[in-house]
Design a protein around this motif. Structure first.
Motif, PDB file in Angstrom:
ATOM      1  N   ALA A   1      55.569  47.544  31.804  1.00  0.00           N
ATOM      2  CA  ALA A   1      55.658  47.305  30.364  1.00  0.00           C
ATOM      3  C   ALA A   1      54.830  48.318  29.584  1.00  0.00           C
ATOM      4  O   ALA A   1      55.267  48.831  28.551  1.00  0.00           O
ATOM      5  N   LEU A   2      53.627  48.610  30.081  1.00  0.00           N
ATOM      6  CA  LEU A   2      52.780  49.589  29.407  1.00  0.00           C
ATOM      7  C   LEU A   2      53.408  50.981  29.481  1.00  0.00           C
ATOM      8  O   LEU A   2      53.451  51.695  28.492  1.00  0.00           O
ATOM      9  N   ARG A   3      53.910  51.344  30.642  1.00  0.00           N
ATOM     10  CA  ARG A   3      54.541  52.660  30.788  1.00  0.00           C
ATOM     11  C   ARG A   3      55.738  52.793  29.847  1.00  0.00           C
ATOM     12  O   ARG A   3      55.930  53.833  29.212  1.00  0.00           O
ATOM     13  N   ALA A   4      56.533  51.738  29.723  1.00  0.00           N
ATOM     14  CA  ALA A   4      57.690  51.773  28.820  1.00  0.00           C
ATOM     15  C   ALA A   4      57.234  51.924  27.368  1.00  0.00           C
ATOM     16  O   ALA A   4      57.794  52.720  26.615  1.00  0.00           O
ATOM     17  N   ALA A   5      56.214  51.158  26.978  1.00  0.00           N
ATOM     18  CA  ALA A   5      55.715  51.236  25.599  1.00  0.00           C
ATOM     19  C   ALA A   5      55.146  52.616  25.300  1.00  0.00           C
ATOM     20  O   ALA A   5      55.366  53.167  24.216  1.00  0.00           O
ATOM     21  N   VAL A   6      54.441  53.179  26.251  1.00  0.00           N
ATOM     22  CA  VAL A   6      53.840  54.506  26.077  1.00  0.00           C
ATOM     23  C   VAL A   6      54.930  55.570  25.994  1.00  0.00           C
ATOM     24  O   VAL A   6      54.871  56.464  25.146  1.00  0.00           O
ATOM     25  N   THR A   7      55.932  55.448  26.831  1.00  0.00           N
ATOM     26  CA  THR A   7      57.035  56.412  26.837  1.00  0.00           C
ATOM     27  C   THR A   7      57.797  56.381  25.505  1.00  0.00           C
ATOM     28  O   THR A   7      58.161  57.427  24.976  1.00  0.00           O
ATOM     29  N   LEU A   8      58.004  55.182  24.962  1.00  0.00           N
ATOM     30  CA  LEU A   8      58.692  55.070  23.675  1.00  0.00           C
ATOM     31  C   LEU A   8      57.913  55.750  22.555  1.00  0.00           C
ATOM     32  O   LEU A   8      58.496  56.254  21.601  1.00  0.00           O
ATOM     33  N   ARG A   9      56.596  55.787  22.690  1.00  0.00           N
ATOM     34  CA  ARG A   9      55.760  56.457  21.694  1.00  0.00           C
ATOM     35  C   ARG A   9      55.566  57.935  22.021  1.00  0.00           C
ATOM     36  O   ARG A   9      54.817  58.630  21.341  1.00  0.00           O
ATOM     37  N   GLU A  10      56.239  58.397  23.080  1.00  0.00           N
ATOM     38  CA  GLU A  10      56.180  59.793  23.531  1.00  0.00           C
ATOM     39  C   GLU A  10      54.745  60.233  23.839  1.00  0.00           C
ATOM     40  O   GLU A  10      54.299  61.312  23.452  1.00  0.00           O
ATOM     41  N   LEU A  11      54.027  59.357  24.575  1.00  0.00           N
ATOM     42  CA  LEU A  11      52.671  59.652  25.015  1.00  0.00           C
ATOM     43  C   LEU A  11      52.625  59.629  26.534  1.00  0.00           C
ATOM     44  O   LEU A  11      53.497  59.052  27.182  1.00  0.00           O
ATOM     45  N   THR A  12      51.598  60.246  27.083  1.00  0.00           N
ATOM     46  CA  THR A  12      51.330  60.082  28.503  1.00  0.00           C
ATOM     47  C   THR A  12      50.385  58.901  28.649  1.00  0.00           C
ATOM     48  O   THR A  12      49.772  58.445  27.674  1.00  0.00           O
ATOM     49  N   MET A  13      50.234  58.410  29.859  1.00  0.00           N
ATOM     50  CA  MET A  13      49.297  57.306  30.089  1.00  0.00           C
ATOM     51  C   MET A  13      47.870  57.751  29.759  1.00  0.00           C
ATOM     52  O   MET A  13      47.083  56.975  29.238  1.00  0.00           O
ATOM     53  N   ALA A  14      47.545  58.994  30.047  1.00  0.00           N
ATOM     54  CA  ALA A  14      46.205  59.512  29.746  1.00  0.00           C
ATOM     55  C   ALA A  14      45.970  59.552  28.233  1.00  0.00           C
ATOM     56  O   ALA A  14      44.880  59.220  27.755  1.00  0.00           O
ATOM     57  N   GLU A  15      46.987  59.940  27.474  1.00  0.00           N
ATOM     58  CA  GLU A  15      46.861  59.959  26.017  1.00  0.00           C
ATOM     59  C   GLU A  15      46.725  58.539  25.466  1.00  0.00           C
ATOM     60  O   GLU A  15      45.954  58.298  24.534  1.00  0.00           O
ATOM     61  N   ALA A  16      47.465  57.597  26.050  1.00  0.00           N
ATOM     62  CA  ALA A  16      47.360  56.197  25.628  1.00  0.00           C
ATOM     63  C   ALA A  16      45.958  55.667  25.916  1.00  0.00           C
ATOM     64  O   ALA A  16      45.372  54.966  25.090  1.00  0.00           O
ATOM     65  N   ALA A  17      45.414  56.007  27.074  1.00  0.00           N
ATOM     66  CA  ALA A  17      44.059  55.581  27.422  1.00  0.00           C
ATOM     67  C   ALA A  17      43.055  56.119  26.414  1.00  0.00           C
ATOM     68  O   ALA A  17      42.170  55.394  25.954  1.00  0.00           O
ATOM     69  N   ALA A  18      43.218  57.394  26.038  1.00  0.00           N
ATOM     70  CA  ALA A  18      42.322  57.999  25.054  1.00  0.00           C
ATOM     71  C   ALA A  18      42.431  57.278  23.712  1.00  0.00           C
ATOM     72  O   ALA A  18      41.417  57.033  23.049  1.00  0.00           O
ATOM     73  N   GLU A  19      43.651  56.919  23.300  1.00  0.00           N
ATOM     74  CA  GLU A  19      43.843  56.172  22.053  1.00  0.00           C
ATOM     75  C   GLU A  19      43.180  54.805  22.114  1.00  0.00           C
ATOM     76  O   GLU A  19      42.691  54.300  21.116  1.00  0.00           O
ATOM     77  N   LEU A  20      43.170  54.205  23.305  1.00  0.00           N
ATOM     78  CA  LEU A  20      42.554  52.889  23.483  1.00  0.00           C
ATOM     79  C   LEU A  20      41.039  52.989  23.645  1.00  0.00           C
ATOM     80  O   LEU A  20      40.348  51.982  23.671  1.00  0.00           O
TER      81      LEU A  20
END
Length: 78
Positions: free
Chosen positions: A11-30
């Motif tokens: 679910a997290l990977r899908a949400a991140v992909t829809l926002r055109e981010l990598t998991m590392a970028e999502a982690a940085a945002e969090l």
């Protein structure tokens, strides 16, 4: 019913992909490292209330559904 670690990761990977981010970028945002994010998602570490709420918001589901418990109160800042 709570999501399994595999469902949380998907679910997290899908949400991140829809926002055109990598998991590392999502982690940085969090505000956490990629390693910490993956440990919390896999259930190997308990995340802070703030992090669990942020992950749940990113996925678009309530904390209780994602992590199997109600949201814990955030600590007061000093």
């Amino acid at each position: 019913m709570a999501m399994t670690p595999l469902e949380r990761k998907a679910a997290l990977r899908a949400a991140v992909t829809l926002r055109e981010l990598t998991m590392a970028e999502a982690a940085a945002e969090l505000g956490v490292s990629y390693n910490h994010l993956t440990l919390v998602i896999s259930g190997e570490r308990v995340g802070s209330a703030r992090l669990e709420e942020a992950i749940s918001a990113l996925i678009g589901r309530p904390v209780a559904e994602v992590f199997g418990r109600t949201a814990r109160p955030s600590r007061k800042k000093r």
